[in-house]
Design a protein around this motif. Sequence first.
Motif, PDB file in Angstrom:
ATOM      1  N   SER A   2       0.768  -1.128   0.026  1.00  0.00           N
ATOM      2  CA  SER A   2      -0.027  -0.067  -0.083  1.00  0.00           C
ATOM      3  C   SER A   2       0.898   1.371  -0.020  1.00  0.00           C
ATOM      4  N   LYS A   3       0.464   2.238  -0.693  1.00  0.00           N
ATOM      5  CA  LYS A   3       1.035   3.666  -0.789  1.00  0.00           C
ATOM      6  C   LYS A   3       0.808   4.063   0.550  1.00  0.00           C
ATOM      7  N   ASP A   4      -0.071   4.012   1.285  1.00  0.00           N
ATOM      8  CA  ASP A   4      -0.320   4.823   2.662  1.00  0.00           C
ATOM      9  C   ASP A   4      -0.392   3.576   3.842  1.00  0.00           C
ATOM     10  N   TRP A   6      -0.341   3.751   6.846  1.00  0.00           N
ATOM     11  CA  TRP A   6      -1.038   4.183   8.124  1.00  0.00           C
ATOM     12  C   TRP A   6      -2.316   4.666   7.896  1.00  0.00           C
ATOM     13  N   GLY A   7      -3.106   4.510   6.639  1.00  0.00           N
ATOM     14  CA  GLY A   7      -4.534   4.899   6.308  1.00  0.00           C
ATOM     15  C   GLY A   7      -4.711   6.272   6.229  1.00  0.00           C
ATOM     16  N   LEU A   8      -3.650   7.172   6.211  1.00  0.00           N
ATOM     17  CA  LEU A   8      -3.913   8.715   6.409  1.00  0.00           C
ATOM     18  C   LEU A   8      -4.091   9.376   4.950  1.00  0.00           C
ATOM     19  N   GLU A   9      -4.235   8.854   4.089  1.00  0.00           N
ATOM     20  CA  GLU A   9      -4.561   9.522   2.701  1.00  0.00           C
ATOM     21  C   GLU A   9      -5.737  10.312   2.735  1.00  0.00           C
ATOM     22  N   GLY A  10      -5.583  11.549   2.464  1.00  0.00           N
ATOM     23  CA  GLY A  10      -6.824  12.341   2.556  1.00  0.00           C
ATOM     24  C   GLY A  10      -7.058  13.243   3.721  1.00  0.00           C
ATOM     25  N   THR A  13      -2.798  17.621   6.643  1.00  0.00           N
ATOM     26  CA  THR A  13      -1.589  17.712   7.331  1.00  0.00           C
ATOM     27  C   THR A  13      -0.979  19.209   7.567  1.00  0.00           C
TER      28      THR A  13
END
Length: 61
Positions: A2-4, A6-10, A13
């Motif tokens: 997965s690119k993310d 930690w599940g933080l995409e979107g 920041t």
Amino acid sequence: MSKDPWGLEGLPTSAYVIADVQLTCSAEELAEYRSKVVATLKPYGGHHLTRDSEIEVVEGE
């Protein structure tokens, strides 16, 4: 993979910038620059937390 992972995409920041700036322009040029900076931050929800020419060292040298 997965690119993310930690599940933080979107999610928003935060970024903080601390700068020690040596001016090389006139007061008029600085005033023009300062008047335009806020507009570059607004599309991203950015804002100044503080702006000051007085620096207080609280740790280190």
